[in-house]
Design a protein around this motif. Structure first.
Motif, PDB file in Angstrom:
ATOM      1  N   GLN A  43       5.595   3.505   0.955  1.00  0.00           N
ATOM      2  CA  GLN A  43       4.975   3.255  -0.342  1.00  0.00           C
ATOM      3  C   GLN A  43       5.873   2.449  -1.264  1.00  0.00           C
ATOM      4  O   GLN A  43       5.378   1.680  -2.085  1.00  0.00           O
ATOM      5  N   ASP A  44       7.192   2.598  -1.139  1.00  0.00           N
ATOM      6  CA  ASP A  44       8.106   1.831  -1.990  1.00  0.00           C
ATOM      7  C   ASP A  44       7.979   0.328  -1.730  1.00  0.00           C
ATOM      8  O   ASP A  44       8.036  -0.474  -2.645  1.00  0.00           O
ATOM      9  N   LYS A  45       7.824  -0.040  -0.466  1.00  0.00           N
ATOM     10  CA  LYS A  45       7.720  -1.459  -0.095  1.00  0.00           C
ATOM     11  C   LYS A  45       6.278  -1.913   0.095  1.00  0.00           C
ATOM     12  O   LYS A  45       6.028  -3.085   0.349  1.00  0.00           O
ATOM     13  N   ASP A  46       5.320  -0.968   0.001  1.00  0.00           N
ATOM     14  CA  ASP A  46       3.905  -1.255   0.194  1.00  0.00           C
ATOM     15  C   ASP A  46       3.660  -1.979   1.517  1.00  0.00           C
ATOM     16  O   ASP A  46       3.036  -3.039   1.572  1.00  0.00           O
ATOM     17  N   GLU A  47       4.200  -1.383   2.590  1.00  0.00           N
ATOM     18  CA  GLU A  47       3.999  -1.944   3.924  1.00  0.00           C
ATOM     19  C   GLU A  47       4.025  -0.822   4.953  1.00  0.00           C
ATOM     20  O   GLU A  47       4.544   0.254   4.707  1.00  0.00           O
ATOM     21  N   TYR A  48       3.447  -1.105   6.110  1.00  0.00           N
ATOM     22  CA  TYR A  48       3.433  -0.137   7.193  1.00  0.00           C
ATOM     23  C   TYR A  48       4.645  -0.321   8.088  1.00  0.00           C
ATOM     24  O   TYR A  48       5.097  -1.435   8.319  1.00  0.00           O
ATOM     25  N   VAL A  49       5.165   0.787   8.589  1.00  0.00           N
ATOM     26  CA  VAL A  49       6.275   0.810   9.525  1.00  0.00           C
ATOM     27  C   VAL A  49       5.805   1.596  10.739  1.00  0.00           C
ATOM     28  O   VAL A  49       5.178   2.642  10.603  1.00  0.00           O
ATOM     29  N   SER A  50       6.070   1.086  11.932  1.00  0.00           N
ATOM     30  CA  SER A  50       5.654   1.811  13.126  1.00  0.00           C
ATOM     31  C   SER A  50       6.798   1.886  14.123  1.00  0.00           C
ATOM     32  O   SER A  50       7.642   0.998  14.178  1.00  0.00           O
ATOM     33  N   ASN A  51       6.817   2.972  14.874  1.00  0.00           N
ATOM     34  CA  ASN A  51       7.838   3.213  15.883  1.00  0.00           C
ATOM     35  C   ASN A  51       7.184   3.787  17.127  1.00  0.00           C
ATOM     36  O   ASN A  51       6.149   4.444  17.047  1.00  0.00           O
TER      37      ASN A  51
END
Length: 72
Positions: A43-51
């Motif tokens: 939410q801080d960067k307004d982007e999705y992160v996936s692993n």
């Protein structure tokens, strides 16, 4: 037949974007492990992160296979 599902419960419209979502579960060639992708919203960067994560098909604790600030 009765249902135990609580039909009166509500789910916030932004809940899917706030919750980790496991997806794409292929099995290893020998069938002993399953790999899956978990996507979360930063939410801080307004982007999705996936692993990519892996877990034994007999159960146990999932292990993160990849990690980083972007999408795998």
């Amino acid at each position: 037949m009765t249902s135990s599902f609580d039909h009166s419960a509500t789910w916030p419209m932004d809940a899917p974007s706030r919750s980790p979502r496991p997806t794409f579960p292929p099995l290893s060639p020998d069938g002993s492990r399953v790999a899956f992708v978990v996507t979360t919203l930063n939410q801080d960067k307004d982007e999705y992160v996936s692993n990519i994560w892996m877990v034994d098909t007999t159960g146990g604790t999932p292990r993160r296979f990849t990690g980083g600030p972007k999408r795998d």
